[in-house]
Design a protein around this motif. Sequence first.
Motif, PDB file in Angstrom:
ATOM      1  N   LYS A 123      51.964 -41.656  28.083  1.00 44.79           N
ATOM      2  CA  LYS A 123      53.040 -42.039  28.509  1.00 44.79           C
ATOM      3  C   LYS A 123      54.253 -42.258  27.618  1.00 44.79           C
ATOM      4  CE  LYS A 123      51.166 -41.786  32.584  1.00 44.79           C
ATOM      5  NZ  LYS A 123      51.045 -40.295  33.239  1.00 44.79           N
ATOM      6  N   PHE A 124      54.233 -41.758  26.458  1.00 43.36           N
ATOM      7  CA  PHE A 124      55.342 -41.668  25.349  1.00 43.36           C
ATOM      8  C   PHE A 124      56.296 -40.785  25.704  1.00 43.36           C
ATOM      9  CE2 PHE A 124      51.815 -44.115  23.207  1.00 43.36           C
ATOM     10  CZ  PHE A 124      52.564 -45.170  23.033  1.00 43.36           C
ATOM     11  N   ASN A 125      57.597 -40.932  25.722  1.00 47.29           N
ATOM     12  CA  ASN A 125      58.666 -40.208  25.280  1.00 47.29           C
ATOM     13  C   ASN A 125      58.554 -39.347  23.914  1.00 47.29           C
ATOM     14  OD1 ASN A 125      61.185 -38.767  25.326  1.00 47.29           O
ATOM     15  ND2 ASN A 125      62.405 -40.173  25.544  1.00 47.29           N
ATOM     16  N   VAL A 126      58.221 -38.139  24.060  1.00 55.00           N
ATOM     17  CA  VAL A 126      57.940 -37.496  22.783  1.00 55.00           C
ATOM     18  C   VAL A 126      58.111 -36.177  22.961  1.00 55.00           C
ATOM     19  CG1 VAL A 126      55.471 -36.931  23.573  1.00 55.00           C
ATOM     20  CG2 VAL A 126      56.223 -36.814  21.103  1.00 55.00           C
ATOM     21  N   SER A 127      58.749 -35.320  21.699  1.00 52.61           N
ATOM     22  CA  SER A 127      59.056 -33.928  21.761  1.00 52.61           C
ATOM     23  C   SER A 127      58.715 -33.422  20.544  1.00 52.61           C
ATOM     24  CB  SER A 127      60.638 -34.025  21.621  1.00 52.61           C
ATOM     25  OG  SER A 127      61.346 -34.347  22.795  1.00 52.61           O
ATOM     26  N   LEU A 128      58.363 -32.097  20.592  1.00 55.70           N
ATOM     27  CA  LEU A 128      58.059 -31.516  19.104  1.00 55.70           C
ATOM     28  C   LEU A 128      59.209 -30.972  18.359  1.00 55.70           C
ATOM     29  CD1 LEU A 128      55.818 -30.054  17.651  1.00 55.70           C
ATOM     30  CD2 LEU A 128      56.516 -27.952  19.104  1.00 55.70           C
ATOM     31  N   VAL A 129      58.994 -31.402  17.075  1.00 53.22           N
ATOM     32  CA  VAL A 129      59.999 -30.707  15.957  1.00 53.22           C
ATOM     33  C   VAL A 129      59.349 -29.758  15.206  1.00 53.22           C
ATOM     34  CG1 VAL A 129      59.598 -32.533  14.073  1.00 53.22           C
ATOM     35  CG2 VAL A 129      61.693 -31.400  14.274  1.00 53.22           C
ATOM     36  N   ASN A 130      59.995 -28.327  15.456  1.00 52.33           N
ATOM     37  CA  ASN A 130      59.364 -27.275  14.582  1.00 52.33           C
ATOM     38  C   ASN A 130      59.752 -27.576  13.152  1.00 52.33           C
ATOM     39  OD1 ASN A 130      58.231 -25.868  16.786  1.00 52.33           O
ATOM     40  ND2 ASN A 130      60.351 -25.350  17.483  1.00 52.33           N
ATOM     41  N   MET A 131      58.619 -27.503  12.396  1.00 51.33           N
ATOM     42  CA  MET A 131      58.728 -27.349  10.931  1.00 51.33           C
ATOM     43  C   MET A 131      58.673 -26.056  10.465  1.00 51.33           C
ATOM     44  SD  MET A 131      59.424 -30.594  10.310  1.00 51.33           S
ATOM     45  CE  MET A 131      59.258 -30.701   8.735  1.00 51.33           C
ATOM     46  N   GLY A 132      59.764 -25.463   9.693  1.00 52.14           N
ATOM     47  CA  GLY A 132      59.670 -24.283   8.817  1.00 52.14           C
ATOM     48  C   GLY A 132      59.557 -24.609   7.458  1.00 52.14           C
ATOM     49  N   VAL A 133      59.625 -23.682   6.867  1.00 55.86           N
ATOM     50  CA  VAL A 133      59.422 -23.978   5.196  1.00 55.86           C
ATOM     51  C   VAL A 133      60.770 -23.366   4.698  1.00 55.86           C
ATOM     52  CG1 VAL A 133      58.201 -23.268   3.299  1.00 55.86           C
ATOM     53  CG2 VAL A 133      57.061 -23.532   5.162  1.00 55.86           C
ATOM     54  N   LEU A 134      61.067 -24.254   3.911  1.00 53.28           N
ATOM     55  CA  LEU A 134      62.516 -24.107   3.137  1.00 53.28           C
ATOM     56  C   LEU A 134      62.265 -23.187   2.232  1.00 53.28           C
ATOM     57  CD1 LEU A 134      64.277 -27.386   2.763  1.00 53.28           C
ATOM     58  CD2 LEU A 134      64.987 -25.456   4.216  1.00 53.28           C
ATOM     59  N   PRO A 135      63.371 -22.115   1.704  1.00 50.35           N
ATOM     60  CA  PRO A 135      62.971 -21.016   0.693  1.00 50.35           C
ATOM     61  C   PRO A 135      62.410 -21.612  -0.591  1.00 50.35           C
ATOM     62  CG  PRO A 135      65.069 -20.461   1.825  1.00 50.35           C
ATOM     63  CD  PRO A 135      64.646 -22.023   2.430  1.00 50.35           C
ATOM     64  N   GLU A 136      63.019 -22.748  -1.056  1.00 51.13           N
ATOM     65  CA  GLU A 136      62.715 -23.250  -2.241  1.00 51.13           C
ATOM     66  C   GLU A 136      61.181 -23.734  -2.528  1.00 51.13           C
ATOM     67  OE1 GLU A 136      65.376 -26.499  -0.428  1.00 51.13           O
ATOM     68  OE2 GLU A 136      65.240 -24.493  -0.588  1.00 51.13           O
ATOM     69  N   TYR A 137      60.513 -23.889  -1.436  1.00 46.04           N
ATOM     70  CA  TYR A 137      59.203 -24.339  -1.264  1.00 46.04           C
ATOM     71  C   TYR A 137      58.122 -23.351  -1.095  1.00 46.04           C
ATOM     72  CZ  TYR A 137      60.457 -28.967  -0.722  1.00 46.04           C
ATOM     73  OH  TYR A 137      61.193 -30.033  -0.940  1.00 46.04           O
ATOM     74  N   CYS A 138      58.702 -21.786  -1.119  1.00 45.87           N
ATOM     75  CA  CYS A 138      57.922 -20.648  -1.082  1.00 45.87           C
ATOM     76  C   CYS A 138      57.947 -20.008  -2.603  1.00 45.87           C
ATOM     77  CB  CYS A 138      58.866 -19.536  -0.278  1.00 45.87           C
ATOM     78  SG  CYS A 138      58.733 -19.973   1.584  1.00 45.87           S
ATOM     79  N   SER A 139      56.796 -19.447  -2.657  1.00 45.41           N
ATOM     80  CA  SER A 139      56.753 -18.706  -4.001  1.00 45.41           C
ATOM     81  C   SER A 139      57.015 -17.196  -3.834  1.00 45.41           C
ATOM     82  CB  SER A 139      55.213 -18.843  -4.466  1.00 45.41           C
ATOM     83  OG  SER A 139      54.253 -18.026  -3.841  1.00 45.41           O
ATOM     84  N   ASN A 140      57.048 -16.429  -4.858  1.00 45.38           N
ATOM     85  CA  ASN A 140      57.607 -15.040  -4.678  1.00 45.38           C
ATOM     86  C   ASN A 140      56.429 -14.288  -5.350  1.00 45.38           C
ATOM     87  OD1 ASN A 140      60.217 -15.256  -3.825  1.00 45.38           O
ATOM     88  ND2 ASN A 140      60.862 -15.821  -5.622  1.00 45.38           N
ATOM     89  N   THR A 141      55.028 -14.730  -4.750  1.00 44.51           N
ATOM     90  CA  THR A 141      53.805 -13.904  -5.159  1.00 44.51           C
ATOM     91  C   THR A 141      53.871 -12.725  -4.332  1.00 44.51           C
ATOM     92  OG1 THR A 141      52.659 -14.945  -3.433  1.00 44.51           O
ATOM     93  CG2 THR A 141      52.741 -15.840  -5.859  1.00 44.51           C
ATOM     94  N   PRO A 142      53.211 -11.506  -4.676  1.00 45.93           N
ATOM     95  CA  PRO A 142      53.104 -10.232  -4.196  1.00 45.93           C
ATOM     96  C   PRO A 142      52.445 -10.411  -2.669  1.00 45.93           C
ATOM     97  CG  PRO A 142      52.166 -10.098  -6.121  1.00 45.93           C
ATOM     98  CD  PRO A 142      52.474 -11.510  -6.000  1.00 45.93           C
TER      99      PRO A 142
END
Length: 182
Positions: A123-142
């Motif tokens: 019975k809590f008031n709750v919502s989902l926050v979608n989490m993405g990944v910022l480009p600086e946390y991604c690697s440029n691997t093949p």
Amino acid sequence: MKVLQIVDSKDYITSNCYQHQLHKALKNASDLTLCNLSELQRIDIEKYDSIISTLKMRSVFKHTDQIAKKIGNRKITIYDQDPWESFREGGACINAYDIAASKMNVRFIVTTPWWIDYLREKKFNVSLVNMGVLPEYCSNTPELSSRNINVGFIGSLHSHRQDFLAAIQQHHDVNIISSSNK
């Protein structure tokens, strides 16, 4: 929209990737002001359209009375990336959700649908926050499909195993490395 973000520390929201990504999204979408708990007492709450806490839940748990006294009946959104700490046996802040909800006009936001269902059942008031990944946390691997894959084999290389490895090599770009005691 003027948003107040209450944080454990300004260093923490830049060093924790989840906090950093949420902070960056808030900053891009609003006129954002950061404050930690010691600064909260000097803030004019009324000049903000929205209040969000990205404090660790154990900080909310420890300082619920202080926060509740300052914000009064204003709605506060509490972001929690570790809900299990409030519900698991031996967790760092057991009953934190119950205590916060009993003293504040609160909406919780969490990052996984499983916790949404669990918290709604409670019975809590709750919502989902979608989490993405910022480009600086991604690697440029093949791309995985363009990588060489090394397959290792150690053991007796019987003919059926050798045929299997040859079939893999024929259909995929893999390097077969074997140490055989045939």
